[in-house]
Design an enzyme around this catalytic site. Structure first.
Site, PDB file in Angstrom:
ATOM      1  CD  GLU A  58      -2.476  -1.044   2.775  1.00  0.00           C
ATOM      2  OE1 GLU A  58      -3.616  -1.620   2.837  1.00  0.00           O
ATOM      3  OE2 GLU A  58      -1.997  -0.352   3.524  1.00  0.00           O
ATOM      4  CB  CYS A 102      -1.040   0.547   9.255  1.00  0.00           C
ATOM      5  SG  CYS A 102       0.132  -0.306   9.049  1.00  0.00           S
TER       6      CYS A 102
HETATM    7  N1  SAH Z   1       6.298  -0.533  11.238  1.00  0.00           N
HETATM    8  C1  SAH Z   1       6.568   0.726  11.298  1.00  0.00           C
HETATM    9  C2  SAH Z   1       6.205   1.856  10.499  1.00  0.00           C
HETATM   10  C3  SAH Z   1       4.867   1.482   9.957  1.00  0.00           C
HETATM   11  S1  SAH Z   1       3.360   1.607  11.012  1.00  0.00           S
HETATM   12  C4  SAH Z   1       6.197   0.963  13.017  1.00  0.00           C
HETATM   13  O1  SAH Z   1       5.418   0.273  13.499  1.00  0.00           O
HETATM   14  O2  SAH Z   1       6.731   2.224  13.612  1.00  0.00           O
HETATM   15  C5  SAH Z   1       3.200   3.562  10.995  1.00  0.00           C
HETATM   16  C6  SAH Z   1       2.622   3.753  12.539  1.00  0.00           C
HETATM   17  O3  SAH Z   1       1.133   3.434  12.482  1.00  0.00           O
HETATM   18  C7  SAH Z   1       2.918   3.054  13.838  1.00  0.00           C
HETATM   19  O4  SAH Z   1       3.321   3.914  14.805  1.00  0.00           O
HETATM   20  C8  SAH Z   1       1.987   2.015  13.944  1.00  0.00           C
HETATM   21  O5  SAH Z   1       2.025   1.510  15.175  1.00  0.00           O
HETATM   22  C9  SAH Z   1       0.546   2.657  13.485  1.00  0.00           C
HETATM   23  N2  SAH Z   1      -0.298   1.868  13.515  1.00  0.00           N
HETATM   24  C10 SAH Z   1      -0.444   0.622  13.138  1.00  0.00           C
HETATM   25  N3  SAH Z   1      -1.864  -0.092  12.816  1.00  0.00           N
HETATM   26  C11 SAH Z   1      -2.487   1.096  13.500  1.00  0.00           C
HETATM   27  C12 SAH Z   1      -3.959   1.085  13.951  1.00  0.00           C
HETATM   28  N4  SAH Z   1      -4.798   0.178  13.498  1.00  0.00           N
HETATM   29  N5  SAH Z   1      -4.168   2.487  14.192  1.00  0.00           N
HETATM   30  C13 SAH Z   1      -3.445   3.441  14.274  1.00  0.00           C
HETATM   31  N6  SAH Z   1      -2.146   3.319  14.280  1.00  0.00           N
HETATM   32  C14 SAH Z   1      -1.678   2.238  13.897  1.00  0.00           C
HETATM   33 FE1  SF4 Z   2       4.903  -3.891  11.818  1.00  0.00          FE
HETATM   34 FE2  SF4 Z   2       3.928  -3.195  14.072  1.00  0.00          FE
HETATM   35 FE3  SF4 Z   2       4.572  -1.337  12.247  1.00  0.00          FE
HETATM   36 FE4  SF4 Z   2       2.491  -2.847  11.755  1.00  0.00          FE
HETATM   37  S1  SF4 Z   2       2.670  -1.376  13.611  1.00  0.00           S
HETATM   38  S2  SF4 Z   2       3.723  -2.381  10.230  1.00  0.00           S
HETATM   39  S3  SF4 Z   2       3.175  -4.944  12.777  1.00  0.00           S
HETATM   40  S4  SF4 Z   2       5.999  -2.989  13.384  1.00  0.00           S
END
Ligand code: SAH
Ligand code: SF4
Length: 355
Positions: A91, A347
């Protein structure tokens, strides 16, 4: 056949030298790839016919195919599900922000140009091995790392539509699992003779891969660092961000403090508020204590509830209460503007929807 988007400056020059081409050809090709953003070699009209034919025979330009696209009602968020050469999908999201709080509705691409901030959010892996239980990407499991060109190609996809002002590496995947790959993509994106985005306009978000934070502290490019915290203690963070079992908060916060000391740059800590899980005032106080005296900023994120997780969003009153504890402790705090909830732009959510 090499995807030219994977090659760094030297590799592209070496390839052309091995074909006895003059050095300036590399600069011409870089212009076509990253500034004109062409998708095939025939469009590179200032190259000789022979060179174009040779490129077509022995190299590729990675152009992902948008197999699904969704647009929010206000037109300000556009999400693409991009298919890579091997059929896997990732994505990428384009988010438009205006200065004025009540901006006009977006009718067409020319209106997009009038928005002051045009940020693209890109992925670094197909799926993610970290497995955070509140994250749609984490729930879907992990398939593979992206190549650097596949990371860059997501930016080019949207740059073909509209000039971009910011890049956030906050899509699917943990960007520091393969630090070199992510960094190579960042080098191409910031190289003034290539894509030319200012390093300060790029943010990388990590779930807490400590060696990556240490590496980034040594890099010269002034790329911004965001760390996904989501919990103020190890017991809870072990559950919410399972990488914490490998790099617990003591190690993580030490790496973040060293990063700040070395670079003098502010770190953003992301904290997704989950109803009755990590959002009570005691947890806010514990968070304030953890971040005491650091050059940092907390970004509170309203949780995007996913189909198969039990986590719910914190109600607004408790969000305000949580934020107040932090600001009272002199910790700079912002609430993330929500983008594209109704188009599953959280995400991993578009990919999770069936196509
Ligand atoms: N993997 C990396 C970067 C991608 S996720 C990381 O975890 O930092 C980017 C951000 O979106 C991260 O802070 C993650 O925790 C958050 N995120 C993931 N799923 C989410 C959700 N369902 N609701 C809100 N934030 C979410
Ligand atoms: Fe990966 Fe966690 Fe970031 Fe989702 S929030 S992309 S599982 S590291």
């Amino acid at each position: 056949m090499p995807d030219l988007l994977n090659l760094n400056k030297k590799e592209l020059r070496d390839l052309l030298a091995s074909w006895n081409e003059p050095a300036y050809r590399a600069t011409q090709i870089e212009r076509w790839l990253y500034l004109e953003r062409v998708t095939d070699f025939d469009a590179m009209t200032n190259l000789t016919r022979d060179l174009r034919a040779r490129l077509s025979d022995s190299a590729t330009i990675g152009v992902p195919r948008a197999i699904a696209e969704t647009k929010s009602k206000d037109g300000l968020t556009r999400k693409a599900l991009l298919q890579l050469d091997d059929g896997n999908t990732v994505e990428a999201v384009l988010m438009l922000y205006a200065d004025a709080p009540d901006s006009p509705q977006l009718e067409d691409a020319s209106t997009a140009l009038s928005m002051t901030r045009r940020t693209v959010c890109i992925s670094t892996q197909v799926g993610c091995p970290i497995g955070c239980p509140f994250c749609a990407t984490g729930q879907a499991g992990y398939i593979r790392n992206l190549a650097p060109g596949e990371i860059v190609s997501q930016v080019l996809h949207f740059a073909r539509e509209t000039p971009l002002t910011n890049i956030v590496i906050m899509g699917m995947g943990e960007p520091f699992m393969k630090f070199d790959v992510t960094w190579r993509a960042i080098e191409t994106l910031t190289d003034p003779a290539r894509f030319g985005m200012g390093a300060r306009r790029i943010t990388v978000s990590t779930s807490g891969e400590v060696p990556g934070i240490e590496r980034m502290a040594r890099e010269k490019l002034q790329v911004n660092l965001a760390v996904s915290l989501h919990a103020p203690d190890d017991k809870l963070r072990d559950k919410l961000v399972p990488l914490n079992r490998k790099y617990p908060l003591g190690k993580l916060m030490r790496a973040a403090r060293e990063y700040i000391a070395k670079t003098n740059r502010r770190v953003t800590f992301e904290y997704a508020l989950m109803d009755t899980v990590n959002d009570n005032p005691n947890q806010a106080r514990a968070l304030a204590k953890l971040l005491d005296g650091m050059l940092c900023h907390v970004n509170l994120i309203p949780l995007n509830p996913t189909a198969s997780s039990p986590y719910k969003r914190t109600p607004p009153a408790r969000v305000r209460q949580f934020a107040k504890v932090l600001t009272d402790a002199n910790i700079a705090t912002t609430l993330r503007v929500e983008k594209g909830i109704e188009i599953a732009a959280g995400c991993g959510q578009l990919r999770q929807a069936k196509h």
